[in-house]
Scaffold this active site. Structure first.
Site, PDB file in Angstrom:
ATOM      1  N   ASN A   1      45.636  37.556  44.216  1.00 54.87           N
ATOM      2  CA  ASN A   1      46.345  36.929  43.104  1.00 54.87           C
ATOM      3  C   ASN A   1      45.627  35.616  42.777  1.00 54.87           C
ATOM      4  O   ASN A   1      44.621  35.271  43.403  1.00 54.87           O
ATOM      5  CB  ASN A   1      47.821  36.679  43.475  1.00 54.87           C
ATOM      6  CG  ASN A   1      48.663  36.318  42.259  1.00 54.87           C
ATOM      7  OD1 ASN A   1      48.614  37.008  41.241  1.00 54.87           O
ATOM      8  ND2 ASN A   1      49.431  35.249  42.359  1.00 54.87           N
TER       9      ASN A   1
ATOM     10  N   ASP B   1      46.785  40.873  41.164  1.00 51.03           N
ATOM     11  CA  ASP B   1      45.748  41.491  40.335  1.00 51.03           C
ATOM     12  C   ASP B   1      45.150  42.720  41.001  1.00 51.03           C
ATOM     13  O   ASP B   1      44.575  43.564  40.329  1.00 51.03           O
ATOM     14  CB  ASP B   1      44.647  40.475  40.031  1.00 51.03           C
ATOM     15  CG  ASP B   1      45.078  39.476  38.975  1.00 51.03           C
ATOM     16  OD1 ASP B   1      44.620  39.596  37.829  1.00 51.03           O
ATOM     17  OD2 ASP B   1      45.888  38.586  39.288  1.00 51.03           O
TER      18      ASP B   1
END
Length: 379
Positions: free
Chosen positions: A275, A265
């Site tokens: 993440n 992310d």
């Protein structure tokens, strides 16, 4: 969860067994996470209902789109970025005033969407791109400026899918013939708007004729691995088995995992990667068992303004996501005693030293370091 005043207001839905509501979906023919419909409505596949119900919701207001992102109807960093870009289209379509009114409305929409999910850097990246086009379009009349915003959002969507396919092509050579690939959360078409990052590598290896199979961690508390990754791969007829998050060490110790591939992310300047929560633990286990650990993400996920993982904001979500277990009928079962607090960070950060390589559409970063990432920044 969001309070009632912030909840989305769905209009007519499509259920399992009916065709995709978009006549020519950018994200793919069978299904896609988010699309812009003719008439500037957004259609989102409600990922909370999968795998048992395939239901699309339609949105015409930017406030609804922000709630859909916040409430995780659409999730995954690249897909959030695409949804935010399309949310800006709904804001443009709703404002028929002069250029000044248009810019003010777009600024308000940007602020609303930007606050929806703080960890996914793709959200801010997409909104920054749409902001630049807003300035270009402010002198146009209503119809032309709305279409200009829509065209940019569609172009962003197409570029993200092209990036995923490039990631797949670059990452597939790391997958041995007959490999068992462990993945965490969902980094497929549902998380990216099309094809996928981590699952893009799986798909590319499969399309190249390699016999691969996937172990999908269930990914508590939202079960994106069990519900979404398994659903996607089963649709593509790629062998997949679901394991609990706590089983990963067991399978690695038994030589049952050849490599780990996950999405991200946000990737900091030094290569630290945020993440879904639980990814850091997998990286530690992989290192202990000498299993390669790969991160697959588009360049839009790289945040060169963020020095390292300590500077990445970590979203803390509602306690009820852990204290209650959702039921298919919309109800829930309480699984934590009354009065017991819950900690619910949505992400963790994997230090760059534990990452074998980062695969982006611009190239492969290996070894993972600030200097190696910087080499791709000028492309």
């Amino acid at each position: 969860m969001s309070d009632s005043k912030n909840r989305y207001v769905p209009v007519p839905t499509l259920r399992t067994g009916q065709s995709h509501p978009h006549p020519e979906p950018i994200g793919g023919g069978q299904y896609s996470a988010v699309e812009l419909m003719p008439g500037y409505r957004i259609v989102i596949l409600d990922q909370r209902k999968l795998p048992t119900v395939e239901r699309y919701e339609f949105f015409a207001r930017v406030e609804e789109v922000a709630s859909a992102i916040r409430d995780m109807l659409v999730r995954g960093a690249p897909a959030i970025g695409v949804a935010a870009a399309y949310g800006m289209v709904t804001a443009a379509a709703a404002e028929k005033g002069d250029g000044a009114a248009f810019v003010a409305a777009m600024k308000a929409a940007d602020t609303l969407l930007r606050a929806a999910r703080p960890t996914a850097v793709n959200l801010a990246w997409a909104l920054d791109r749409m902001k630049r086009v807003t300035e270009e379009a402010r002198s146009l009349e209503f119809v032309a400026r709305t279409e200009r915003i829509a065209a940019e959002a569609r172009a962003l969507h197409k570029a993200e899918i092209a990036a995923c396919r490039a990631i797949g092509a670059l990452g597939a050579p790391f997958v041995p013939e007959g490999a068992t690939i462990l993945t965490h959360c969902n980094a497929g078409a549902l998380a990216t708007g099309g094809y996928g990052t981590a699952l893009g590598i799986v798909r590319a290896a499969h399309e190249a004729g390699k016999k691969v199979r996937v172990l999908a961690c269930e990914t508590r508390p939202y079960l994106q691995g069990a519900r979404l990754t398994a659903w996607e791969l089963s649709k593509d007829q790629i062998p997949v088995e679901v394991i609990t998050d706590s089983m990963a060490a067991h399978f690695m110790s038994k030589k049952g995992v050849d490599l780990v591939v996950v999405g991200a992310d946000r990737i900091a300047r030094n290569g630290d990667a945020a993440n879904k929560i639980g990814t850091y633990g997998l990286a530690c286990i992989a290192a202990a068992h000498e299993v390669p650990f790969y991160v697959a993400a588009p360049w839009s996920t790289v945040d060169l303004g963020c020095p390292n993982g300590d500077a990445i904001p970590i979203e803390e979500r509602d306690e009820r996501e852990l204290s209650h277990f959702a039921l298919p009928d919309g109800g829930s079962v309480q699984i934590v005693p009354d009065g017991v607090r819950v900690r619910n960070p949505a992400f963790d950060v994997t230090p760059h030293a534990l990452i074998t390589a980062i695969v982006t559409e611009r190239g492969v970063v290996q070894p993972v370091s600030e200097g190696e990432l910087a080499k791709l920044s000028t492309q």
